[in-house]
Design an enzyme around this catalytic site. Structure first.
Site, PDB file in Angstrom:
ATOM      1  N   TYR A  49       0.826  -1.200   0.000  1.00 46.35           N
ATOM      2  CA  TYR A  49       0.000   0.000   0.000  1.00 46.35           C
ATOM      3  C   TYR A  49       0.872   1.268   0.000  1.00 46.35           C
ATOM      4  O   TYR A  49       1.757   1.418   0.836  1.00 46.35           O
ATOM      5  CB  TYR A  49      -0.943  -0.008   1.205  1.00 46.35           C
ATOM      6  CG  TYR A  49      -1.770   1.244   1.258  1.00 46.35           C
ATOM      7  CD1 TYR A  49      -2.670   1.538   0.244  1.00 46.35           C
ATOM      8  CD2 TYR A  49      -1.623   2.158   2.291  1.00 46.35           C
ATOM      9  CE1 TYR A  49      -3.407   2.706   0.257  1.00 46.35           C
ATOM     10  CE2 TYR A  49      -2.372   3.327   2.319  1.00 46.35           C
ATOM     11  CZ  TYR A  49      -3.256   3.589   1.300  1.00 46.35           C
ATOM     12  OH  TYR A  49      -3.984   4.745   1.309  1.00 46.35           O
ATOM     13  N   LYS A  63     -12.464   0.312   4.047  1.00 52.01           N
ATOM     14  CA  LYS A  63     -12.661  -0.572   2.903  1.00 52.01           C
ATOM     15  C   LYS A  63     -13.775  -1.585   3.200  1.00 52.01           C
ATOM     16  O   LYS A  63     -14.915  -1.186   3.311  1.00 52.01           O
ATOM     17  CB  LYS A  63     -11.319  -1.237   2.553  1.00 52.01           C
ATOM     18  CG  LYS A  63     -10.128  -0.255   2.545  1.00 52.01           C
ATOM     19  CD  LYS A  63     -10.173   0.765   1.416  1.00 52.01           C
ATOM     20  CE  LYS A  63      -9.165   1.897   1.553  1.00 52.01           C
ATOM     21  NZ  LYS A  63      -7.768   1.518   1.720  1.00 52.01           N
TER      22      LYS A  63
HETATM   23  C1  LIG Z   1      -6.605   2.151   2.204  1.00 52.90           C
HETATM   24  C2  LIG Z   1      -5.550   1.331   2.807  1.00 52.90           C
HETATM   25  C3  LIG Z   1      -4.821   1.773   3.925  1.00 52.90           C
HETATM   26  C4  LIG Z   1      -5.000   3.169   4.517  1.00 52.90           C
HETATM   27  O1  LIG Z   1      -6.263   3.346   5.084  1.00 52.90           O
HETATM   28  P1  LIG Z   1      -7.053   4.757   5.136  1.00 52.90           P
HETATM   29  O2  LIG Z   1      -8.310   4.377   5.814  1.00 52.90           O
HETATM   30  O3  LIG Z   1      -7.214   5.232   3.733  1.00 52.90           O
HETATM   31  O4  LIG Z   1      -6.213   5.695   5.934  1.00 52.90           O
HETATM   32  C5  LIG Z   1      -3.871   0.922   4.474  1.00 52.90           C
HETATM   33  N1  LIG Z   1      -3.651  -0.301   3.949  1.00 52.90           N
HETATM   34  C6  LIG Z   1      -4.317  -0.772   2.877  1.00 52.90           C
HETATM   35  C7  LIG Z   1      -4.029  -2.134   2.357  1.00 52.90           C
HETATM   36  C8  LIG Z   1      -5.297   0.024   2.275  1.00 52.90           C
HETATM   37  O5  LIG Z   1      -5.946  -0.438   1.202  1.00 52.90           O
END
Ligand SMILES: *Cc1c(COP(=O)(O)O)cnc(C)c1O
Length: 366
Positions: free
Chosen positions: A96, A192
């Site tokens: 990421y 997510k």
């Molecule tokens: C989106 C994401 C993050 C960061 O999260 P946020 O809620 O956007 O701060 C960290 N790790 C992965 C694998 C992600 O997809």
């Protein structure tokens, strides 16, 4: 903590609810900045019953104590900050982009040292653990969908006294529970799949180590990366259907990955559920399913952008894990420069799979 006899579908529905006669069935959203003197909390930055309900539920699913943060990156920062100054962090070469750039900033500021390794290479990862304080794992990786052998890598880290973290955002506890493999802490972007509706940002850490939990709580209170009440409430509501959403999204993903692989315009497909994924055997060992993220490569950036422009159902947007299918050509963003220019990261949602395929097929037509 998880009751081993309890299925995750049941835990997702029953956890984090008030109990006792007359109580509401759902935990209310508690909008307050302060509390009348004499209770447990005192002030709004120190705690909130809506955060606690979310934490109780996520903790049940992962099998540990959960601490919620304002975003996934809030959770990453808190974990990195708990390390002594100068610590060596072993991290992925591709993973990421937000985590990679945060670690690069730490290295540039001299607060931590970073050693990058291709963690799909188990031997190289074990070698890289020499002198490390922290091992930061992501599996499946974002956006290449590489797989890290959790039992070997975490077993070695534990034997050498190296603290470990698994970013479990892509798999969710429905498909992978790294605490069962001995990891020190699981990290989530609840933005997510856990939230699941692309309408909030939220993060969390889950650990069985009480000292680490207390350290994270103290960090959150003093640094202030606290969850919003509304976000925690929405994410808890989203969690109720997480197992159901994952099941549908995953079966859609498998069908789409299979059809994409057979399409002449598609150069390559990376999906942990295909038998020719380089780590297919590890996937069956450590995951209850391959998930709903599919990456595939088109010939070049121009062809990829023309394809995206023709899509009618699938939305061209970054982020992932929502009920709606989204697609993102990753290399157009800062921080993902190492990713092939034609790489499309598809976050498969819960629509009817035939409609999704029809949309992709018409857009691939030249
Ligand atoms: C989106 C994401 C993050 C960061 O999260 P946020 O809620 O956007 O701060 C960290 N790790 C992965 C694998 C992600 O997809």
């Amino acid at each position: 903590m998880t009751d081993p006899a309890e299925h995750i579908e049941t835990a997702a529905v029953t956890a984090g609810r008030p109990s006792g006669p007359g109580s509401p069935v759902n935990t209310p959203a508690t909008f307050t900045s302060t509390y009348r003197f004499g209770g447990d909390v005192g002030y709004g930055r120190w705690g909130n019953p809506t955060w606690s309900a979310f934490e109780e539920a996520l903790g049940r699913l992962e099998g540990g104590y959960a601490v919620a943060f304002s975003s996934g990156m809030g959770a990453v920062s808190a974990l990195i900050d708990t390390l002594p100054l100068g610590s060596l962090v072993v991290a992925h070469d591709t993973a990421y982009s937000g985590t990679r750039s945060l670690l690069a900033q730490c290295a540039a500021h001299g607060t931590h040292r970073i050693r990058r390794v291709d963690m799909t290479d188990t031997e190289a990862t074990i070698e890289a653990l020499d002198g490390a304080e922290l091992l930061w794992v992501e599996t499946p990786t974002n956006p290449m969908l590489g797989i890290v052998d959790l039992s070997t890598v975490l077993g070695t880290a534990n034997a050498r006294g190296v603290t470990s973290v698994v970013d479990n955002t892509f798999a969710t506890p429905v498909l992978q529970r790294p605490l069962e493999f001995g990891v020190t802490a699981v990290m989530h972007s609840a933005t997510k799949y856990i939230g699941g509706h692309s309408d909030l940002l939220l993060g969390a850490v889950v650990t069985r180590d009480e000292a680490m939990r207390d350290q994270l709580l103290a960090h959150r209170t003093s640094r202030g990366a606290i969850p919003g009440t509304m976000e925690a409430w929405l994410a808890l509501r989203g969690m109720r259907t997480l197992p159901l959403r994952m099941e549908r999204a995953q079966s859609n993903a498998l069908a789409l990955a299979t059809r994409l692989r057979a399409h002449p315009a598609v150069v390559a497909v990376s999906y942990p559920g295909l038998s020719d994924h380089p780590a297919a055997a590890i996937v069956t060992q450590q995951m209850d399913g391959p998930g709903a993220m599919v990456s595939f490569e088109l010939a070049d950036a121009q062809i990829a952008d023309a394809f995206t422009a023709k899509l009618r159902i699938i939305t061209d947007a970054t982020s992932l894990g929502g009920v709606e299918t989204t697609i993102d050509r990753r290399s157009r963003w800062d921080g993902d420069e190492g990713v092939p220019v034609g790489l499309m990261r598809l976050s498969v949602g819960i629509e009817h799979v035939d409609d999704l395929w029809a949309d992709i097929a018409q857009a691939l037509q030249t």
